[in-house]
Design an enzyme around this catalytic site. Sequence first.
Site, PDB file in Angstrom:
ATOM      1  N   LYS A  20     -64.709  55.416 -59.895  1.00  0.00           N
ATOM      2  CA  LYS A  20     -63.834  56.143 -60.828  1.00  0.00           C
ATOM      3  C   LYS A  20     -64.589  56.508 -62.100  1.00  0.00           C
ATOM      4  CE  LYS A  20     -61.028  53.727 -63.641  1.00  0.00           C
ATOM      5  NZ  LYS A  20     -61.182  54.105 -65.063  1.00  0.00           N
ATOM      6  N   ASN A  21     -65.311  55.534 -62.661  1.00  0.00           N
ATOM      7  CA  ASN A  21     -65.935  55.764 -63.965  1.00  0.00           C
ATOM      8  C   ASN A  21     -67.118  56.708 -63.897  1.00  0.00           C
ATOM      9  OD1 ASN A  21     -64.034  54.148 -65.047  1.00  0.00           O
ATOM     10  ND2 ASN A  21     -65.396  52.422 -65.528  1.00  0.00           N
ATOM     11  N   CYS A 113     -53.539  51.856 -76.725  1.00  0.00           N
ATOM     12  CA  CYS A 113     -54.192  51.773 -75.434  1.00  0.00           C
ATOM     13  C   CYS A 113     -54.066  50.347 -74.949  1.00  0.00           C
ATOM     14  CB  CYS A 113     -55.653  52.146 -75.599  1.00  0.00           C
ATOM     15  SG  CYS A 113     -56.644  51.660 -74.217  1.00  0.00           S
ATOM     16  N   ARG A 118     -58.995  51.376 -79.420  1.00  0.00           N
ATOM     17  CA  ARG A 118     -60.137  51.962 -78.717  1.00  0.00           C
ATOM     18  C   ARG A 118     -60.629  53.131 -79.541  1.00  0.00           C
ATOM     19  NH1 ARG A 118     -59.806  51.809 -72.188  1.00  0.00           N
ATOM     20  NH2 ARG A 118     -61.995  52.179 -71.793  1.00  0.00           N
ATOM     21  N   ASP A 303     -65.279  44.816 -67.279  1.00  0.00           N
ATOM     22  CA  ASP A 303     -64.295  45.175 -66.255  1.00  0.00           C
ATOM     23  C   ASP A 303     -64.187  44.118 -65.158  1.00  0.00           C
ATOM     24  OD1 ASP A 303     -63.806  47.467 -67.637  1.00  0.00           O
ATOM     25  OD2 ASP A 303     -64.734  48.830 -66.200  1.00  0.00           O
ATOM     26  N   ARG A 395     -54.614  53.510 -60.796  1.00  0.00           N
ATOM     27  CA  ARG A 395     -55.562  54.325 -61.567  1.00  0.00           C
ATOM     28  C   ARG A 395     -56.981  54.151 -61.056  1.00  0.00           C
ATOM     29  NH1 ARG A 395     -54.868  53.577 -67.846  1.00  0.00           N
ATOM     30  NH2 ARG A 395     -56.738  54.817 -67.593  1.00  0.00           N
TER      31      ARG A 395
HETATM   32  C1  UD1 Z   1     -66.112  52.626 -70.256  1.00  0.00           C
HETATM   33  C2  UD1 Z   1     -65.374  52.411 -68.951  1.00  0.00           C
HETATM   34  C3  UD1 Z   1     -64.556  51.137 -69.002  1.00  0.00           C
HETATM   35  C4  UD1 Z   1     -65.435  49.969 -69.390  1.00  0.00           C
HETATM   36  C5  UD1 Z   1     -66.202  50.269 -70.676  1.00  0.00           C
HETATM   37  C6  UD1 Z   1     -67.209  49.197 -71.041  1.00  0.00           C
HETATM   38  C7  UD1 Z   1     -64.969  54.684 -68.230  1.00  0.00           C
HETATM   39  C8  UD1 Z   1     -63.974  55.753 -67.945  1.00  0.00           C
HETATM   40  N1  UD1 Z   1     -64.495  53.542 -68.738  1.00  0.00           N
HETATM   41  O1  UD1 Z   1     -65.120  52.788 -71.260  1.00  0.00           O
HETATM   42  O2  UD1 Z   1     -63.992  50.919 -67.720  1.00  0.00           O
HETATM   43  O3  UD1 Z   1     -64.613  48.846 -69.625  1.00  0.00           O
HETATM   44  O4  UD1 Z   1     -66.943  51.504 -70.511  1.00  0.00           O
HETATM   45  O5  UD1 Z   1     -68.097  48.985 -70.022  1.00  0.00           O
HETATM   46  O6  UD1 Z   1     -66.148  54.829 -67.954  1.00  0.00           O
HETATM   47  N2  UD1 Z   1     -66.279  51.786 -79.328  1.00  0.00           N
HETATM   48  C9  UD1 Z   1     -66.196  52.057 -80.678  1.00  0.00           C
HETATM   49  N3  UD1 Z   1     -66.238  53.358 -81.071  1.00  0.00           N
HETATM   50  C10 UD1 Z   1     -66.382  54.394 -80.202  1.00  0.00           C
HETATM   51  C11 UD1 Z   1     -66.483  54.094 -78.816  1.00  0.00           C
HETATM   52  C12 UD1 Z   1     -66.421  52.776 -78.414  1.00  0.00           C
HETATM   53  O7  UD1 Z   1     -66.052  51.164 -81.505  1.00  0.00           O
HETATM   54  O8  UD1 Z   1     -66.419  55.561 -80.639  1.00  0.00           O
HETATM   55  C13 UD1 Z   1     -66.200  50.383 -78.886  1.00  0.00           C
HETATM   56  C14 UD1 Z   1     -64.968  50.152 -78.015  1.00  0.00           C
HETATM   57  O9  UD1 Z   1     -63.836  49.904 -78.798  1.00  0.00           O
HETATM   58  C15 UD1 Z   1     -65.388  48.947 -77.212  1.00  0.00           C
HETATM   59  C16 UD1 Z   1     -66.883  49.177 -77.023  1.00  0.00           C
HETATM   60  O10 UD1 Z   1     -67.276  50.112 -78.010  1.00  0.00           O
HETATM   61  O11 UD1 Z   1     -65.193  47.794 -77.976  1.00  0.00           O
HETATM   62  C17 UD1 Z   1     -67.250  49.692 -75.649  1.00  0.00           C
HETATM   63  O12 UD1 Z   1     -66.620  50.912 -75.425  1.00  0.00           O
HETATM   64  P1  UD1 Z   1     -67.238  52.029 -74.485  1.00  0.00           P
HETATM   65  O13 UD1 Z   1     -68.544  51.592 -73.926  1.00  0.00           O
HETATM   66  O14 UD1 Z   1     -67.189  53.316 -75.237  1.00  0.00           O
HETATM   67  O15 UD1 Z   1     -66.170  52.081 -73.321  1.00  0.00           O
HETATM   68  P2  UD1 Z   1     -65.509  53.347 -72.680  1.00  0.00           P
HETATM   69  O16 UD1 Z   1     -66.536  54.427 -72.510  1.00  0.00           O
HETATM   70  O17 UD1 Z   1     -64.237  53.657 -73.378  1.00  0.00           O
END
Ligand code: UD1
Length: 414
Positions: A20-21, A113, A118, A303, A395
């Site tokens: 999915k990701n 969320c 997030r 995850d 999902r």
């Molecule tokens: C992706 C995955 C999700 C997985 C996560 C971490 C997808 C669709 N989802 O989510 O399943 O759990 O990676 O491996 O691929 N953060 C910030 N600011 C930002 C962006 C992120 O502070 O602008 C923080 C988030 O709150 C979190 C951490 O960074 O604490 C990791 O987030 P991120 O790696 O961005 O996860 P996703 O891409 O949302």
Amino acid sequence: MILIDGPAELSGEIIVQGAKNSTLPLLAAALLCKGQTVLHNCPDLTDVDTAVRILEHLGCRCKREDHTLTVDNALSGCEIPHNLMRGMRSSIVFLGAIVSRCGEARLCFPGGCELGPRPIDLHISALEKLGVEISESGGCLYCRAPHGIRGAYISLAFPSVGATENIMLAAACSEGTTVIANAAREPEIIDLAEYLNRCGSRIYGAGESCVIIDGVKELTGCEHHVMPDRIVSCTYMAAAAVTGGSITLRGVETSHILPMLSPFEESGCQVRQLGGTVSVLAPRRLRAVKHIRTMPYPGFPTDAQPLVMSMASVGSGTSIFVENIFENRYKHASELQRLGAKIKVEGKVAVVEGVERLTGAPVQAADLRGGAALVVAGLAAHGKTEVSGTEYIQRGYEDIAGTLADLGARIREV
Ligand code: UD1
């Protein structure tokens, strides 16, 4: 609702679905490419349906035949409305592609969320460095790139998966060179780069912490095989582990599984990997998984934390979890307690005292992997477990109940 009559002892073979990701950013990437993109091994999931609806809303024609999704890019819009964003928070990853192609983008944000706050600050500041002007009003983000996307040096404060993907998507077609320092190294980043490079982009270093993107003028769609879902693999491995089962997973990329192996080894499972096959042979009673700290790849993935917590719940001894990636990612703990698990949560730490037996009960999924963890625990529990909130599970899992039934569990979705 998923109904489970436990305990089960799983045996047999399954083929692991596509990731999915990986699929979601690949579908966003299809917006960058002229002509047609064909994604094979594309999982049939509600999150993928939402991404397809976004593409169609933007003017693309999408067709699914079994596990092949064809996207004919005819991008004509630049806005993702609130109802589609609400379906899937990770649709933020469309932002980079839309603004790169259209010179502008408008995304309306839903509220909270399920994994706690997030933020998207890293996405926003990175896009600003690439020349995107961003303003926010009334819960919507308005983005413009009046002079096009221009290469820049971007150092991420945290190796965010989504931000790394968004930068790659925004910068693939751009003027100049973009460098991402402290980039996320997840396998899904490599899958995205492989697709984009086959379409004509010049992305170097994906999978390492420094990614370099030499902007090109245009990209042309291609055929791509989506990588297997490593978290789904871990889910079925955990299901085998808690049931004292013996299963074989096919279609796995074994190197992606390595960061998740330690709890299986600690708890006494035999894991054998050969080519794209992983076999798990679980002992009658698991031991504790000991110490799990979630980290960015190649650390232990956040995850997989809920799934391994279900294993720890029935392993003899004490296991300690430290969740370093997301706040509020222990909602499954209180539901596992309803099944008889002994778990204490204090901030980002959870201490699990393994019990000899769980007992079936009604439980409520509150997020995708937490929901899958409840299904896993329900397989080990004695008696009937009812997991509600299955829309979260759908999902990310193609027919989890059917797959587990094929492995011998008494389980059905109603
Ligand atoms: C992706 C995955 C999700 C997985 C996560 C971490 C997808 C669709 N989802 O989510 O399943 O759990 O990676 O491996 O691929 N953060 C910030 N600011 C930002 C962006 C992120 O502070 O602008 C923080 C988030 O709150 C979190 C951490 O960074 O604490 C990791 O987030 P991120 O790696 O961005 O996860 P996703 O891409 O949302």
